[in-house]
Design a protein around this motif. Structure first.
Motif, PDB file in Angstrom:
ATOM      1  N   VAL A 167     -33.621   8.486  33.213  1.00 33.59           N
ATOM      2  CA  VAL A 167     -32.941   7.279  33.689  1.00 33.59           C
ATOM      3  C   VAL A 167     -31.470   7.381  33.295  1.00 33.59           C
ATOM      4  N   VAL A 168     -30.577   7.080  34.234  1.00 33.95           N
ATOM      5  CA  VAL A 168     -29.139   7.136  33.977  1.00 33.95           C
ATOM      6  C   VAL A 168     -28.569   5.720  34.046  1.00 33.95           C
ATOM      7  N   GLU A 169     -27.784   5.365  33.030  1.00 31.70           N
ATOM      8  CA  GLU A 169     -27.185   4.039  32.966  1.00 31.70           C
ATOM      9  C   GLU A 169     -25.692   4.138  32.682  1.00 31.70           C
ATOM     10  N   GLN A 170     -24.936   3.220  33.263  1.00 25.42           N
ATOM     11  CA  GLN A 170     -23.533   3.084  32.883  1.00 25.42           C
ATOM     12  C   GLN A 170     -23.462   2.323  31.570  1.00 25.42           C
ATOM     13  N   ILE A 171     -22.622   2.788  30.648  1.00 27.18           N
ATOM     14  CA  ILE A 171     -22.519   2.126  29.352  1.00 27.18           C
ATOM     15  C   ILE A 171     -21.121   1.529  29.182  1.00 27.18           C
ATOM     16  N   SER A 172     -21.002   0.632  28.232  1.00 26.23           N
ATOM     17  CA  SER A 172     -19.723   0.011  27.932  1.00 26.23           C
ATOM     18  C   SER A 172     -18.802   0.993  27.225  1.00 26.23           C
ATOM     19  N   ARG A 173     -17.517   0.842  27.459  1.00 22.32           N
ATOM     20  CA  ARG A 173     -16.531   1.665  26.751  1.00 22.32           C
ATOM     21  C   ARG A 173     -16.539   1.388  25.249  1.00 22.32           C
ATOM     22  N   LEU A 174     -17.138   0.268  24.855  1.00 22.91           N
ATOM     23  CA  LEU A 174     -17.212  -0.074  23.439  1.00 22.91           C
ATOM     24  C   LEU A 174     -18.357   0.644  22.729  1.00 22.91           C
ATOM     25  N   HIS A 175     -19.172   1.373  23.478  1.00 23.84           N
ATOM     26  CA  HIS A 175     -20.343   2.036  22.891  1.00 23.84           C
ATOM     27  C   HIS A 175     -20.309   3.533  23.201  1.00 23.84           C
ATOM     28  N   LEU A 176     -19.171   4.155  22.900  1.00 16.16           N
ATOM     29  CA  LEU A 176     -19.005   5.574  23.201  1.00 16.16           C
ATOM     30  C   LEU A 176     -19.569   6.493  22.123  1.00 16.16           C
ATOM     31  N   LEU A 220     -21.428   7.479  31.755  1.00 19.27           N
ATOM     32  CA  LEU A 220     -22.843   7.404  32.091  1.00 19.27           C
ATOM     33  C   LEU A 220     -23.654   8.099  31.010  1.00 19.27           C
ATOM     34  N   LEU A 221     -24.823   7.552  30.706  1.00 21.02           N
ATOM     35  CA  LEU A 221     -25.702   8.110  29.679  1.00 21.02           C
ATOM     36  C   LEU A 221     -27.088   8.287  30.274  1.00 21.02           C
ATOM     37  N   ALA A 222     -27.716   9.437  29.999  1.00 22.00           N
ATOM     38  CA  ALA A 222     -29.047   9.749  30.522  1.00 22.00           C
ATOM     39  C   ALA A 222     -30.089   9.642  29.419  1.00 22.00           C
ATOM     40  N   TYR A 223     -31.205   8.977  29.740  1.00 23.63           N
ATOM     41  CA  TYR A 223     -32.314   8.791  28.795  1.00 23.63           C
ATOM     42  C   TYR A 223     -33.591   9.417  29.361  1.00 23.63           C
ATOM     43  N   GLN A 224     -34.390   9.940  28.466  1.00 29.24           N
ATOM     44  CA  GLN A 224     -35.741  10.376  28.814  1.00 29.24           C
ATOM     45  C   GLN A 224     -36.672   9.735  27.790  1.00 29.24           C
ATOM     46  N   GLY A 225     -37.326   8.671  28.202  1.00 29.69           N
ATOM     47  CA  GLY A 225     -38.047   7.853  27.241  1.00 29.69           C
ATOM     48  C   GLY A 225     -37.040   7.154  26.347  1.00 29.69           C
ATOM     49  N   ALA A 249     -29.284  16.964  33.836  1.00 30.71           N
ATOM     50  CA  ALA A 249     -28.005  17.263  34.476  1.00 30.71           C
ATOM     51  C   ALA A 249     -27.994  16.794  35.919  1.00 30.71           C
ATOM     52  N   ARG A 250     -29.055  17.100  36.645  1.00 30.54           N
ATOM     53  CA  ARG A 250     -29.104  16.685  38.050  1.00 30.54           C
ATOM     54  C   ARG A 250     -29.121  15.172  38.186  1.00 30.54           C
ATOM     55  N   ALA A 251     -29.847  14.504  37.298  1.00 27.70           N
ATOM     56  CA  ALA A 251     -29.896  13.041  37.352  1.00 27.70           C
ATOM     57  C   ALA A 251     -28.511  12.448  37.122  1.00 27.70           C
ATOM     58  N   LEU A 252     -27.774  12.987  36.154  1.00 32.71           N
ATOM     59  CA  LEU A 252     -26.411  12.512  35.885  1.00 32.71           C
ATOM     60  C   LEU A 252     -25.484  12.773  37.070  1.00 32.71           C
ATOM     61  N   GLU A 308     -35.185   8.865  24.231  1.00 32.63           N
ATOM     62  CA  GLU A 308     -34.279   9.925  23.795  1.00 32.63           C
ATOM     63  C   GLU A 308     -33.083  10.050  24.734  1.00 32.63           C
ATOM     64  N   ILE A 309     -31.879  10.179  24.172  1.00 35.35           N
ATOM     65  CA  ILE A 309     -30.672  10.419  24.959  1.00 35.35           C
ATOM     66  C   ILE A 309     -30.593  11.911  25.265  1.00 35.35           C
ATOM     67  N   VAL A 310     -30.464  12.247  26.560  1.00 34.65           N
ATOM     68  CA  VAL A 310     -30.517  13.659  26.950  1.00 34.65           C
ATOM     69  C   VAL A 310     -29.276  14.138  27.698  1.00 34.65           C
ATOM     70  N   GLY A 311     -28.267  13.297  27.839  1.00 35.48           N
ATOM     71  CA  GLY A 311     -27.059  13.764  28.507  1.00 35.48           C
ATOM     72  C   GLY A 311     -26.014  12.677  28.645  1.00 35.48           C
ATOM     73  N   ALA A 312     -24.767  13.103  28.910  1.00 31.99           N
ATOM     74  CA  ALA A 312     -23.646  12.175  29.058  1.00 31.99           C
ATOM     75  C   ALA A 312     -22.677  12.718  30.096  1.00 31.99           C
ATOM     76  N   LEU A 313     -21.989  11.804  30.783  1.00 35.33           N
ATOM     77  CA  LEU A 313     -21.045  12.185  31.831  1.00 35.33           C
ATOM     78  C   LEU A 313     -19.951  11.135  31.917  1.00 35.33           C
ATOM     79  N   LEU A 314     -18.724  11.592  32.161  1.00 29.03           N
ATOM     80  CA  LEU A 314     -17.597  10.678  32.353  1.00 29.03           C
ATOM     81  C   LEU A 314     -17.095  10.840  33.783  1.00 29.03           C
ATOM     82  N   TRP A 315     -17.313   9.809  34.603  1.00 24.99           N
ATOM     83  CA  TRP A 315     -16.908   9.830  36.014  1.00 24.99           C
ATOM     84  C   TRP A 315     -15.526   9.228  36.153  1.00 24.99           C
ATOM     85  N   GLN A 316     -14.732   9.821  37.045  1.00 23.80           N
ATOM     86  CA  GLN A 316     -13.398   9.294  37.333  1.00 23.80           C
ATOM     87  C   GLN A 316     -13.254   9.108  38.835  1.00 23.80           C
TER      88      GLN A 316
END
Length: 224
Positions: A102-111, A148-153, A182-185, A155-163
């Motif tokens: 699952v991929v979610e957008q996170i707040s800039r305050l929680h980097l 963006l932050l990726a979760y599997q259950g 990676a593909r999900a992100l 567990e955090i499994v990846g991160a991405l910064l989109w511009q």
């Protein structure tokens, strides 16, 4: 004039850097002490670097206690290669989205968790707190970026910064623990703008992430 891949890298990373300087001959330097991202600590050289004063470039890097790193799209004489990055387009997969990631957008305050996920995926976990602190300050005013932050259950499994860059978007700063994450992100980021520009390295190619077209960017250390 910078090659297209370098121009994209510069447009993405310049707002995130600490120091910027236009060098003689069309080169542009970005320096970001205490952050280990290559693209934030390099001088970008034009298509024809013959007019660039490379000793002056090296001197400016040394003044800030940083190695004289340059970015080019072709090998440069009298340099020692450090890493190769590939820049190209990414099209969202026609396959159904991952059911376990699952991929979610996170707040800039929680980097904090975001930076830890990225640096761990890139094999440099000790740099997470430095990166979070630095980007937290930059993203307060740079609203064109979305983390963006990726979760599997649980567990955090990846991160991405989109511009939001150009006609589409860019995801030049990202990392994932495995190909599914990676593909999900990347698919999520591509969905934000209908197209996506991605940077990745050899380890990502092994996971099958190669778009059909790309341009290589070589980071090298000046030998002077």
């Amino acid at each position: 004039m910078l090659p297209p891949a370098l121009a994209h890298l510069l447009a993405y990373h310049a707002p995130l850097s600490t120091l910027q300087r236009d060098q003689e001959g069309g080169a542009v330097s970005l320096l970001t002490p205490r952050v280990n991202v290559l693209s934030l600590n390099a001088t970008y050289l034009p298509c024809d670097p013959s007019g660039v004063d490379l000793p002056a470039v090296a001197q400016w890097h040394a003044h800030h206690d940083l190695p004289p790193l340059v970015a080019t799209t072709a090998p440069l004489p009298d340099t020692a290669p450090v890493a190769t990055l590939r820049v190209g387009g990414w099209a969202a997969s026609p396959l159904p989205p991952s059911r376990s990631v699952v991929v979610e957008q996170i707040s800039r305050l929680h980097l904090g968790p975001w930076a830890e996920a990225l640096t761990q995926a890139r094999g440099t976990p000790g740099w997470g707190s430095w990166l979070a602190r630095h980007l937290g300050a930059r993203l307060e005013t740079e609203r064109s970026y979305l983390p963006l932050l990726a979760y599997q259950g649980d567990e955090i499994v990846g991160a991405l910064l989109w511009q939001a860059q150009g006609p589409g978007g860019a995801a030049l700063l990202w990392g994932a623990r495995h190909a599914e994450a990676a593909r999900a992100l990347l698919d999520t980021a591509a969905g934000l703008s209908a197209s996506l520009l991605v940077a990745w390295g050899a380890d990502d190619l092994a996971a099958g992430l190669q778009p059909p077209e790309h341009e290589a960017v070589v980071f090298s250390r000046l030998q002077m």
